[in-house]
Scaffold this motif. Structure first.
Motif, PDB file in Angstrom:
ATOM      1  N   MET A   1       0.804  -1.203   0.000  1.00  0.00           N
ATOM      2  CA  MET A   1       0.000   0.000   0.000  1.00  0.00           C
ATOM      3  C   MET A   1       0.848   1.269   0.000  1.00  0.00           C
ATOM      4  N   LEU A   2       2.104   1.149   0.322  1.00  0.00           N
ATOM      5  CA  LEU A   2       2.941   2.348   0.334  1.00  0.00           C
ATOM      6  C   LEU A   2       3.219   2.869  -1.069  1.00  0.00           C
ATOM      7  N   ILE A   3       3.322   1.969  -2.037  1.00  0.00           N
ATOM      8  CA  ILE A   3       3.618   2.385  -3.414  1.00  0.00           C
ATOM      9  C   ILE A   3       2.443   3.155  -4.016  1.00  0.00           C
ATOM     10  N   PRO A   4       1.201   2.633  -3.959  1.00  0.00           N
ATOM     11  CA  PRO A   4       0.086   3.392  -4.540  1.00  0.00           C
ATOM     12  C   PRO A   4      -0.159   4.742  -3.862  1.00  0.00           C
ATOM     13  N   GLY A   6       2.140   6.661  -2.845  1.00  0.00           N
ATOM     14  CA  GLY A   6       3.264   7.540  -3.147  1.00  0.00           C
ATOM     15  C   GLY A   6       4.241   7.713  -2.005  1.00  0.00           C
ATOM     16  N   ARG A   7       4.214   6.816  -1.045  1.00  0.00           N
ATOM     17  CA  ARG A   7       5.132   6.922   0.093  1.00  0.00           C
ATOM     18  C   ARG A   7       6.427   6.158  -0.122  1.00  0.00           C
ATOM     19  N   LEU A   8       6.446   5.250  -1.109  1.00  0.00           N
ATOM     20  CA  LEU A   8       7.627   4.435  -1.362  1.00  0.00           C
ATOM     21  C   LEU A   8       7.794   4.242  -2.862  1.00  0.00           C
ATOM     22  N   PRO A   9       8.970   4.584  -3.402  1.00  0.00           N
ATOM     23  CA  PRO A   9       9.201   4.311  -4.824  1.00  0.00           C
ATOM     24  C   PRO A   9       9.199   2.800  -5.094  1.00  0.00           C
ATOM     25  N   ALA A  10       8.588   2.410  -6.187  1.00  0.00           N
ATOM     26  CA  ALA A  10       8.450   0.989  -6.513  1.00  0.00           C
ATOM     27  C   ALA A  10       9.802   0.318  -6.720  1.00  0.00           C
ATOM     28  N   TRP A  11      10.787   1.043  -7.237  1.00  0.00           N
ATOM     29  CA  TRP A  11      12.086   0.422  -7.508  1.00  0.00           C
ATOM     30  C   TRP A  11      12.778  -0.018  -6.217  1.00  0.00           C
ATOM     31  N   ILE A  12      12.537   0.692  -5.123  1.00  0.00           N
ATOM     32  CA  ILE A  12      13.129   0.294  -3.845  1.00  0.00           C
ATOM     33  C   ILE A  12      12.542  -1.049  -3.407  1.00  0.00           C
ATOM     34  N   ALA A  13      11.225  -1.173  -3.508  1.00  0.00           N
ATOM     35  CA  ALA A  13      10.580  -2.439  -3.154  1.00  0.00           C
ATOM     36  C   ALA A  13      11.084  -3.565  -4.048  1.00  0.00           C
ATOM     37  N   ILE A  16      14.672  -4.618  -2.936  1.00  0.00           N
ATOM     38  CA  ILE A  16      14.643  -5.333  -1.657  1.00  0.00           C
ATOM     39  C   ILE A  16      14.049  -6.731  -1.826  1.00  0.00           C
ATOM     40  N   LEU A  17      12.932  -6.830  -2.535  1.00  0.00           N
ATOM     41  CA  LEU A  17      12.312  -8.139  -2.737  1.00  0.00           C
ATOM     42  C   LEU A  17      13.182  -9.054  -3.586  1.00  0.00           C
ATOM     43  N   SER A  18      13.846  -8.496  -4.586  1.00  0.00           N
ATOM     44  CA  SER A  18      14.734  -9.313  -5.426  1.00  0.00           C
ATOM     45  C   SER A  18      15.882  -9.878  -4.606  1.00  0.00           C
ATOM     46  N   ARG A  19      16.462  -9.069  -3.761  1.00  0.00           N
ATOM     47  CA  ARG A  19      17.561  -9.539  -2.905  1.00  0.00           C
ATOM     48  C   ARG A  19      17.085 -10.645  -1.986  1.00  0.00           C
ATOM     49  N   GLU A  20      15.908 -10.461  -1.398  1.00  0.00           N
ATOM     50  CA  GLU A  20      15.386 -11.467  -0.478  1.00  0.00           C
ATOM     51  C   GLU A  20      15.174 -12.797  -1.188  1.00  0.00           C
ATOM     52  N   LYS A  46      20.252  -4.704   8.498  1.00  0.00           N
ATOM     53  CA  LYS A  46      19.437  -4.367   7.328  1.00  0.00           C
ATOM     54  C   LYS A  46      17.963  -4.571   7.629  1.00  0.00           C
ATOM     55  N   SER A  47      17.637  -5.731   8.187  1.00  0.00           N
ATOM     56  CA  SER A  47      16.240  -6.033   8.506  1.00  0.00           C
ATOM     57  C   SER A  47      15.672  -5.055   9.526  1.00  0.00           C
ATOM     58  N   THR A  48      16.446  -4.745  10.545  1.00  0.00           N
ATOM     59  CA  THR A  48      15.991  -3.807  11.571  1.00  0.00           C
ATOM     60  C   THR A  48      15.700  -2.445  10.967  1.00  0.00           C
ATOM     61  N   LEU A  49      16.599  -1.957  10.113  1.00  0.00           N
ATOM     62  CA  LEU A  49      16.374  -0.660   9.478  1.00  0.00           C
ATOM     63  C   LEU A  49      15.182  -0.695   8.529  1.00  0.00           C
ATOM     64  N   GLN A  50      14.986  -1.807   7.840  1.00  0.00           N
ATOM     65  CA  GLN A  50      13.813  -1.928   6.974  1.00  0.00           C
ATOM     66  C   GLN A  50      12.530  -1.833   7.796  1.00  0.00           C
TER      67      GLN A  50
END
Length: 107
Positions: A1-4, A6-13, A16-20, A46-50
């Protein structure tokens, strides 16, 4: 819900998801080769900061009038993004022998 919202750019998600997914696959491959991979300290930070960054971004802005709350959350998430890439590369570097073992086993 953060992407729609406008609170989080989709490329960041995406990063992060690709790395996981890649690290989870790598850990599964390593475990099938008999190598136990515990979580690194870098991955835990990393997880804590996320979690902190996402918690700040999810927090309702009208509940407490904290200036620049959204920007603070984004900064924390950008730091987590750098650690995400770094720890992902660290996993692949530390487990490079898994790839070498797999290549040798196929010959």
């Amino acid at each position: 819900m953060l992407i729609p919202f406008g609170r989080l750019p989709a490329w960041i998600a995406l990063v992060i998801l690709s790395r996981e997914m890649m690290v989870t696959g790598l850990r599964g491959l390593a475990s099938s080769s008999g190598i136990v991979v515990s979580a690194s300290g870098l991955g835990k930070i990393k997880s804590t900061l996320q979690y902190i960054g996402l918690g700040i971004l999810i927090f309702p802005l009208d509940l407490l009038p904290i200036p620049y709350l959204h920007q603070i959350g984004l900064v924390v998430l950008y730091v987590a993004l750098v650690l995400t890439v770094w720890s992902g590369l660290d996993y692949f570097y530390k487990l490079r022998q898994v790839f070498l073992v797999e290549e040798k086993g196929e010959l």
